[in-house]
Each structure stands twice: as structure tokens, then as C-alpha cells.
Design an enzyme around this catalytic site. Structure first.
Site, PDB file in Angstrom:
ATOM      1  N   GLY A  61      -5.595  -1.757  -1.420  1.00  0.00           N
ATOM      2  CA  GLY A  61      -6.660  -1.829  -2.203  1.00  0.00           C
ATOM      3  C   GLY A  61      -6.951  -0.881  -3.242  1.00  0.00           C
ATOM      4  O   GLY A  61      -6.376  -0.696  -4.000  1.00  0.00           O
TER       5      GLY A  61
ATOM      6  N   TYR B 176       0.129 -17.357   8.642  1.00  0.00           N
ATOM      7  CA  TYR B 176      -0.143 -15.928   8.082  1.00  0.00           C
ATOM      8  C   TYR B 176       1.300 -15.810   8.167  1.00  0.00           C
ATOM      9  O   TYR B 176       1.661 -15.061   6.796  1.00  0.00           O
ATOM     10  CB  TYR B 176      -0.566 -14.997   9.316  1.00  0.00           C
ATOM     11  CG  TYR B 176      -0.913 -13.609   7.949  1.00  0.00           C
ATOM     12  CD1 TYR B 176      -1.140 -13.401   7.314  1.00  0.00           C
ATOM     13  CD2 TYR B 176       0.109 -12.743   8.699  1.00  0.00           C
ATOM     14  CE1 TYR B 176      -1.720 -12.113   7.031  1.00  0.00           C
ATOM     15  CE2 TYR B 176       0.134 -11.318   8.603  1.00  0.00           C
ATOM     16  CZ  TYR B 176      -1.012 -11.344   7.191  1.00  0.00           C
ATOM     17  OH  TYR B 176      -1.416  -9.529   6.669  1.00  0.00           O
TER      18      TYR B 176
END
Length: 268
Positions: free
Chosen positions: A13, A157
Site C-alpha cells: 500500500g 485466511y
């Protein structure tokens, strides 16, 4: 162009934020840690001369997500790229204050809620970071927390990342004809602090050739935010800057609709 990037305080990010800022986009950094966000903002300023906007949000709180949505709506008349990148992996089963398993909330329910809150302002692309781990997902829309099934960190996950791909499929269907598109992508296996303490990430961090750099991991995100591919392949999963084939469980339209309906009921 205005790009909102969640999970922007580190990792891919952060790398994508810096690269998109270099390309002239106005970046809105979203993360949990104000200090880390300030550091990324300084990096962006160093390469552009302007300070990006920063907003804090803890995805383990849906109330926080609603506050973030309201703040973004109040600040921006349009959002060109909404990049759902925040994520978590833990081998310990944890519940959020909302009563949901942590990974399914942070990796799916929170970005699902934020996207729906902001859709009226999104004018370009919704991009979601998922993972090839979604290929192992066995998601059950009626049991997103795995309360009634065997639980392990990696199983959950995988479910949460399968959810990201299915969310993209159904979102793209709903956006058809609006000019707004949705895609998702696998960044690769990246050398970051993600999933700390797990043996898999120890191998990635310590064995040569096991992992990629954050810049490599961010490259597909940047590609989808800037290249025509990001609009030309709605609903698709990308890897290495190209559409990739995934199992039916990550593209099944019926399962995608069932997940959407279940998620909408959960977040209200």
C-alpha cells in the site's frame, strides 16, 4: 485523479501510494497507525512536493469504517480509484468487537461496507487486494466465522481471500453499464511484516528467492489503477499485471451473490 488506498501505512500500500503520487494522482492514505501514515506522507511529499491526505481507521471496528466512509464522503466529490488493500493474517482465532472473526472482518466485511458506502462517489475503479490463497478457500456464506467448521488461521485466511475475489465478481456485475469497474489481484509473496510469527513468512523473509520486494508486489495494483486493463476486464482476478485463471470457487456468480447477500445482512 483521487485515489483512496487502505492499508497504506506500510508494505505494498505504501509502495503503490508513492508510485501513484509520482504519476500525478492525489493520494488519500488510510491506515490504523497515525505515526506510520505520517512517515508515508513524508515519503510522498519528498517526491511530489505536496502532502497527501491521511485518515485513520481500524477495520476491526465497523463503526470506525462507517466514520471513515462519512469522512471521505464529506471531503471528496469524486473518487477515481478506491483501492481496498488493508488486510491481516493471524494464526490465533480472534473476534472483533462486532463479534466477527478478525480476518473475515478486516479482509472482507470492512472493505465490503466501505465500498458500498462510497459507491455513489466512485467514478473509476474499485481494486481489491486478494491472494492466490483464495484458491484454497472453502467459503460458506452461512458460516463466515467458521464457527461450525474446522478452524485454522490459514484456512480462514484462504476463505477471506476467496471472499475478496467473489466480492469483485458480484460488484462488477452490479456496476455493469455504469462506467465503474471492479478488479482484484494477487500481489505475489512479498517480503513484509505481514503474517508475523508464521513459519511461512519466516521462510519468505530468510530464504533467498522466496519472496518479492514491496515494489514488485505493488506493481499490479498500480497497473490496475492506471492502465486500460483496469477498466477492460471487470470482475477479473489479476496476477503479474495480467488476467489469471482461478478455480470456480473464486468466480462462481451464484456463490458471489450469496456472499454479497450474507455480507449485506451482517453489516446492515
Amino acid at each position: 485523479m483521487i485515489s483512496v488506498i487502505t492499508g497504506a501505512s506500510a508494505g505494498i500500500g505504501e509502495a503503490a501510494a508513492v508510485e501513484l503520487a509520482k504519476r500525478g494522482q492525489h493520494i488519500v492514505l488510510v491506515g490504523r497507525n497515525p505515526g506510520k501514515l505520517a512517515r508515508v506522507a513524508d515519503r510522498v511529499k519528498a517526491v511530489t512536493g505536496t502532502i497527501p491526505d491521511t485518515l485513520t481507521c481500524d477495520y476491526a471496528s465497523l463503526e470506525d469504517v462507517r466514520k471513515l466512509g462519512a469522512e471521505l464522503l464529506s471531503r471528496y466529490e469524486r473518487i477515481d480509484n478506491l483501492i481496498n488493500n488493508a488486510g491481516v493474517m493471524t494464526t490465533e482465532r480472534k473476534l472483533t468487537r462486532d463479534g466477527h472473526e478478525l480476518m473475515i472482518q478486516v479482509n472482507h466485511l470492512a472493505p465490503f461496507l466501505l465500498t458500498n458506502l462510497l459507491l455513489e462517489r466512485v467514478k473509476g475503479r474499485v481494486i481489491t487486494t486478494t491472494s492466490r490463497a483464495g484458491k484454497s478457500g472453502r467459503l460458506d456464506p452461512a458460516d463466515l466465522n467458521r464457527d461450525r467448521r474446522r478452524w485454522s488461521g490459514w484456512l480462514q485466511y484462504g476463505d477471506s481471500k476467496q471472499a475478496g475475489a467473489l466480492f469483485t465478481v458480484e460488484l462488477a456485475r452490479r456496476l455493469a453499464g455504469t462506467g465503474v469497474t471492479a478488479t482484484c489481484f494477487h500481489p505475489g509473496v512479498i517480503k513484509t511484516e505481514f503474517a508475523p510469527g508464521t513459519f511461512v513468512m519466516w521462510l519468505v523473509m530468510n530464504i533467498p528467492g522466496m519472496g518479492q520486494s514491496v515494489d514488485e508486489g505493488a506493481s499490479t495494483m498500480v497497473h490496475l489503477a492506471t492502465h486500460p486493463d483496469g477498466a477492460a476486464h471487470p470482475g477479473r482476478y489479476f496476477a503479474k499485471k495480467a488476467p489469471a485463471v482461478v478455480p470456480k470457487g473464486m468466480r462462481d456468480p451464484d456463490l458471489a451473490r450469496a456472499l454479497w447477500d450474507a455480507s449485506a445482512a451482517i453489516v446492515g
